[in-house]
Design an enzyme around this catalytic site. Structure first.
Site, PDB file in Angstrom:
ATOM      1  NE  ARG A  30      40.683 109.765  25.357  1.00  0.00           N
ATOM      2  CZ  ARG A  30      40.875 110.963  25.892  1.00  0.00           C
ATOM      3  NH1 ARG A  30      40.833 111.096  27.211  1.00  0.00           N
ATOM      4  NH2 ARG A  30      41.119 112.012  25.141  1.00  0.00           N
ATOM      5  NE  ARG A  34      43.849 107.442  27.797  1.00  0.00           N
ATOM      6  CZ  ARG A  34      43.318 108.461  28.440  1.00  0.00           C
ATOM      7  NH1 ARG A  34      42.051 108.440  28.782  1.00  0.00           N
ATOM      8  NH2 ARG A  34      44.040 109.495  28.769  1.00  0.00           N
ATOM      9  NE  ARG A  43      51.348 103.302  21.701  1.00  0.00           N
ATOM     10  CZ  ARG A  43      51.075 104.456  22.300  1.00  0.00           C
ATOM     11  NH1 ARG A  43      49.853 104.711  22.723  1.00  0.00           N
ATOM     12  NH2 ARG A  43      52.022 105.358  22.468  1.00  0.00           N
ATOM     13  CG  ASP A  79      44.848 110.892  18.338  1.00  0.00           C
ATOM     14  OD1 ASP A  79      44.831 112.046  17.838  1.00  0.00           O
ATOM     15  OD2 ASP A  79      44.966 110.703  19.556  1.00  0.00           O
ATOM     16  CE1 TYR A 154      44.936 118.736  21.018  1.00  0.00           C
ATOM     17  CE2 TYR A 154      42.952 118.044  19.867  1.00  0.00           C
ATOM     18  CZ  TYR A 154      43.759 118.020  20.988  1.00  0.00           C
ATOM     19  OH  TYR A 154      43.386 117.282  22.087  1.00  0.00           O
TER      20      TYR A 154
END
Length: 353
Positions: A30, A34, A43, A79, A154
């Protein structure tokens, strides 16, 4: 066809291949995004999934931490649910929640309704890889995918889950449905990884983020055969492959087995397990990646510096104990509140040791 580059001076590729690098290689899970202000600025104008399917944006975001921190590898900005979305599964990545599935997979009919992933469905990702290979110079690019179990969790839960109740209930109570789902997700994972290899990535990492919720016996029965097929199929690509999960201390041996005949095998280790202990658990000839606790980066440089030195020293001891190599990383991803300046200093320190 695979257009893989020759990068003989890469410390990352040396370490994962069992050669002696000229310095300890370092990159961060990551790292693309972020914590970086330049990422947040981008973003603010794009939703997560929109960004993941925009080749120029993927390229720019992937390059940002390489420019800023001087890390030894780039990891494709994406992702783990991108191939699910590309294959037609209705989902969104909800801010502060994570992936949310429109129609969770609960029955064999749901599994049979899933469509395979075709290369053209992920052509924006392939285009991004080609841009990056051109832009990165001698820095290797790591492609990645979610492992079948984590994708299944998920899909079955409908989103992030703490206890994975529905997932485990299907796995244990409806094994035929479970294995059909895992087989379909294995095919999808292979297709997504193959598209990245064909576009030119230099290495691969498979994230089984939630495998640590399983016992070793359940992992071997319900997960290992499918993860092994991913790595066995991708071994022909000839690129180093990393297998990573969180809370997987008891699974490290099995996770290294899953890597099979990969030309260069790496197991990611989280901060709960020492690198020396991990070296004793994995299959001989496996390199290790890790394992600074991401929270350490929030505690200020006087705490970060000795912790970084300790991980580098533990990596040396792990190699002396039989690990094929060591790549400095976190035990999981960079936390959003991390100070980018501290990350840069950590990279500089690792390179100096």
């Amino acid at each position: 066809m695979n257009t893989r580059r020759e990068l003989p001076s890469s410390p990352y590729l040396a370490a994962v291949s069992g050669r002696t690098p000229h310095r300890v290689p370092v990159w961060f899970m990551r790292q693309a995004g972020r914590s970086l202000p330049e990422y947040r600025e981008l973003r603010a104008q794009h939703r997560m999934l929109q960004a993941c399917f925009d080749p120029e944006l993927v390229c720019e975001i992937t390059l940002q931490p390489v420019r800023r921190h001087g890390v030894d590898a780039a990891i494709l900005f994406s992702d783990i649910v991108v191939p699910l979305k590309a294959a037609g599964i209705g989902l969104d990545i909800v801010p502060d929640v994570g992936p949310v599935i429109d129609n969770p997979i609960r029955t064999i009919a749901d599994v049979q309704g899933m469509r395979p992933l075709e290369p053209q469905q992920v052509s924006p990702i392939s285009d991004a890889v080609k841009l990056l290979v051109s832009a990165l110079g001698d820095v290797p690019l790591i492609g990645f995918a979610g492992a079948p179990f984590t994708l299944a969790s998920y899909l079955v839960e409908g989103g992030p889950s703490r206890h994975h109740e529905r997932t485990k209930a299907m796995m244990l109570g409806e094994p035929a449905t479970w294995h059909a789902l895992m087989s379909a997700l294995t095919d999808l994972t292979i297709a997504f990884l193959q598209a990245q290899v064909d576009a030119g990535v230099d290495a691969l990492q498979v994230f089984d983020s939630w495998a640590g919720t399983l016992s070793l016996a359940d992992y071997r029965s319900y997960v290992l055969p499918h993860s092994s097929r991913v790595f066995a199929t991708m071994a022909a690509a000839g690129v180093p492959m990393t297998h990573f999960g969180v809370g997987t201390a008891e699974l490290l041996g099995a996770m290294s087995e899953a890597l099979g005949s990969a030309p260069a095998k790496v197991v990611g280790v989280d901060w709960r397990t020492s690198l020396v202990d991990a070296a004793a658990r994995v299959v001989p000839g496996t390199a290790l990646q890790g394992n600074l606790d991401p929270v350490v980066l929030l505690a200020g440089w006087p705490v970060v510096e000795p912790a970084v030195r300790q991980v580098v020293e533990d990596g040396r001891r792990a190699v002396a104990a039989g690990a094929a190599g060591h790549v400095f990383n976190l035990g999981h991803g960079v936390l959003p509140a991390s100070d980018p300046g501290i990350i840069t200093e950590a990279v500089t320190l690792v390179h100096s040791l």
